[in-house]
Design a protein around this motif. Structure first.
Motif, PDB file in Angstrom:
ATOM      1  N   ILE A   1       0.578  -1.612  -0.230  1.00 18.39           N
ATOM      2  CA  ILE A   1      -0.499  -0.025  -0.047  1.00 18.39           C
ATOM      3  C   ILE A   1       0.892   0.948   0.194  1.00 18.39           C
ATOM      4  CG2 ILE A   1      -1.370  -0.832   0.945  1.00 18.39           C
ATOM      5  CD1 ILE A   1      -1.743   0.669   3.670  1.00 18.39           C
ATOM      6  N   LEU A   2       1.960   0.934   0.330  1.00 13.09           N
ATOM      7  CA  LEU A   2       2.857   2.374   0.334  1.00 13.09           C
ATOM      8  C   LEU A   2       4.491   1.959   0.402  1.00 13.09           C
ATOM      9  CD1 LEU A   2       2.447   5.619   1.227  1.00 13.09           C
ATOM     10  CD2 LEU A   2       2.865   4.640   3.010  1.00 13.09           C
ATOM     11  N   ASP A   3       5.024   3.524  -0.158  1.00 13.38           N
ATOM     12  CA  ASP A   3       7.178   2.235   0.248  1.00 13.38           C
ATOM     13  C   ASP A   3       6.677   3.761   0.900  1.00 13.38           C
ATOM     14  OD1 ASP A   3       7.893   0.876  -1.112  1.00 13.38           O
ATOM     15  OD2 ASP A   3       7.027   2.301  -3.247  1.00 13.38           O
ATOM     16  N   ASP A   4       7.290   4.232   1.515  1.00 11.74           N
ATOM     17  CA  ASP A   4       7.809   4.714   2.953  1.00 11.74           C
ATOM     18  C   ASP A   4       9.214   5.197   3.254  1.00 11.74           C
ATOM     19  OD1 ASP A   4       7.423   7.091   5.180  1.00 11.74           O
ATOM     20  OD2 ASP A   4       6.592   4.952   6.246  1.00 11.74           O
ATOM     21  N   PRO A   5       9.694   6.740   2.549  1.00 10.88           N
ATOM     22  CA  PRO A   5      11.286   6.767   2.611  1.00 10.88           C
ATOM     23  C   PRO A   5      11.421   7.277   3.670  1.00 10.88           C
ATOM     24  CG  PRO A   5       9.410   9.075   1.708  1.00 10.88           C
ATOM     25  CD  PRO A   5       8.955   7.242   1.767  1.00 10.88           C
ATOM     26  N   TYR A   6      13.152   6.588   4.151  1.00 10.12           N
ATOM     27  CA  TYR A   6      13.732   7.044   5.260  1.00 10.12           C
ATOM     28  C   TYR A   6      14.575   8.670   5.073  1.00 10.12           C
ATOM     29  CZ  TYR A   6      13.332   2.529   6.966  1.00 10.12           C
ATOM     30  OH  TYR A   6      12.731   1.667   7.733  1.00 10.12           O
ATOM     31  N   VAL A   7      14.094   9.266   6.354  1.00 10.25           N
ATOM     32  CA  VAL A   7      15.321  10.439   6.352  1.00 10.25           C
ATOM     33  C   VAL A   7      15.855  10.503   7.711  1.00 10.25           C
ATOM     34  CG1 VAL A   7      13.601  11.732   5.027  1.00 10.25           C
ATOM     35  CG2 VAL A   7      13.293  11.797   7.548  1.00 10.25           C
TER      36      VAL A   7
ATOM     37  N   ALA B   1      -8.312   2.002   3.105  1.00  8.35           N
ATOM     38  CA  ALA B   1      -7.163   2.065   3.455  1.00  8.35           C
ATOM     39  C   ALA B   1      -7.168   2.651   2.691  1.00  8.35           C
ATOM     40  CB  ALA B   1      -5.955   0.473   3.929  1.00  8.35           C
ATOM     41  N   LEU B   2      -6.141   1.848   1.367  1.00 12.46           N
ATOM     42  CA  LEU B   2      -6.116   1.940  -0.267  1.00 12.46           C
ATOM     43  C   LEU B   2      -5.859   3.909  -0.376  1.00 12.46           C
ATOM     44  CD1 LEU B   2      -6.611  -0.923  -1.990  1.00 12.46           C
ATOM     45  CD2 LEU B   2      -3.960  -0.478  -1.767  1.00 12.46           C
TER      46      LEU B   2
ATOM     47  N   THR C   1      16.501   2.825   0.792  1.00 14.68           N
ATOM     48  CA  THR C   1      14.863   1.826   0.037  1.00 14.68           C
ATOM     49  C   THR C   1      14.720   2.183   0.725  1.00 14.68           C
ATOM     50  OG1 THR C   1      16.748  -0.409  -1.692  1.00 14.68           O
ATOM     51  CG2 THR C   1      14.003  -0.016  -0.432  1.00 14.68           C
ATOM     52  N   PRO C   2      12.835   3.030   0.033  1.00 14.03           N
ATOM     53  CA  PRO C   2      12.441   2.644   1.438  1.00 14.03           C
ATOM     54  C   PRO C   2      11.818   1.391   1.709  1.00 14.03           C
ATOM     55  CG  PRO C   2      11.490   4.517  -0.933  1.00 14.03           C
ATOM     56  CD  PRO C   2      12.792   3.500  -1.502  1.00 14.03           C
ATOM     57  N   ARG C   3      10.730   1.298   3.517  1.00 13.71           N
ATOM     58  CA  ARG C   3      10.137   0.788   3.913  1.00 13.71           C
ATOM     59  C   ARG C   3       8.801   0.517   2.732  1.00 13.71           C
ATOM     60  NH1 ARG C   3       7.590   1.201   9.790  1.00 13.71           N
ATOM     61  NH2 ARG C   3       6.867   3.151   9.531  1.00 13.71           N
ATOM     62  N   GLU C   4       8.645  -0.776   2.356  1.00 11.84           N
ATOM     63  CA  GLU C   4       7.481  -0.880   1.805  1.00 11.84           C
ATOM     64  C   GLU C   4       6.508  -1.655   2.792  1.00 11.84           C
ATOM     65  OE1 GLU C   4       9.332  -3.611  -1.873  1.00 11.84           O
ATOM     66  OE2 GLU C   4       8.758  -4.314  -0.135  1.00 11.84           O
TER      67      GLU C   4
END
Length: 292
Positions: free
Chosen positions: A159-165, A285-286, A260-263
């Protein structure tokens, strides 16, 4: 044991209430001959006459057998009506849904999903179960959110790619991306080494980067609070952050090279029919993550 048709019992009740086959036919929308046929079929099933028929305009009367059949038949009709009502309410979204979640989803995604579900289905019974684990299971759950693909007998959708910062106090780094090598021996506040954090720390190690972890906590707000206090910096997924762009103390930076973003996945047991409520929860949710 006789097998009784619900239609025959409904016809029996209508004739008993109306007193004649003709008025019962009008009430049910049948012809009088159809009413007679159904009562005849019922009498054949129970093995006896259920009405005395005096003839002429005089009303029919229940026989002793008819009284027994009607009393129990009305219970059967009431249970059938209750079952039909429950099925219709279930199809309309009433019922219970059990959802496994974790902090980011609980704080950012599920409030919107839950509010929409309760707006659409006020009688819905929504149960949430939050557990930080690297061994997730859909057992006992209708739906499960997790930060990574699941294995086993599940169906799932990313449902989401969550990038790290990088999260740091203002002035710690210049504007722009922070080199990954800048994390080497830097004091860092971090989540426990479970879930996607394991992969992140493996990336550090493969790049020869060894941060000094001064505090670990599963509380995302705890991580940010300690960075704000000056204890160290943090590398966190965007969905975990509560740091406004105009924050006086903290700022965020991209990493170079980027992690790499967490999935984030939404999963449910394979080969299992989902309830309308669970299906609608997936849709919401989507829709919610698309708006992030």
């Amino acid at each position: 044991m006789p097998v009784l048709d619900l239609r025959h019992l409904a016809t029996l009740d209508a004739v008993a209430v109306e007193g004649t086959f003709g008025r019962a036919a009008d009430r049910l929308g049948y012809t009088q001959s159809a009413v007679s046929q159904q009562i005849g079929a019922l009498e054949k099933s129970v093995g006896g006459v259920v009405f005395d028929r005096p003839g002429g305009p005089r009303p029919v009367r229940l026989t002793p057998l008819g009284e027994v059949v009607l009393a129990h038949g009305r219970e059967v009709l009431a249970r059938a009506a209750a079952t039909e009502d429950a099925v219709e309410r279930f199809k309309a979204g009433e019922g219970r849904v059990d959802i496994g979640t974790f902090q980011s989803i609980t704080n950012v995604v599920l409030p919107t999903v839950v509010r929409r579900l309760l707006d659409e289905f006020p009688a819905a019974d929504i149960r949430l179960f939050e557990e930080e684990t690297d061994r997730p299971s859909t057992d006992g759950l209708d739906l499960l959110f997790f930060d990574g693909p699941l294995t086993g007998e599940v169906e799932q959708v990313k449902i989401l790619d969550d990038p790290y910062v990088v999260v740091a106090r203002r002035g710690r780094f210049a504007d722009g991306p922070v080199p990954l090598t800048a994390l080497h021996e830097a004091a860092m506040v971090a989540p426990p080494p479970i879930c996607d954090q394991v992969r992140v720390e493996r990336v550090y190690a493969e790049a020869g980067v060894a941060p000094l972890i001064v505090f670990r906590t599963a509380d995302n707000r705890g991580v940010i609070s300690m960075v704000r206090a000056g204890m160290g910096l943090a590398v966190m997924p965007m969905l975990t952050l509560d740091v406004p762009p105009d924050d006086d103390v903290l700022c965020t930076h991209e990493l170079a090279p980027a992690l790499t973003p967490r999935e984030i996945y939404l999963a449910w047991q394979a080969n299992r029919t989902l309830s309308p409520l669970a299906t609608r929860a997936i849709e919401l949710a989507l829709h919610t993550v698309r708006q992030l």
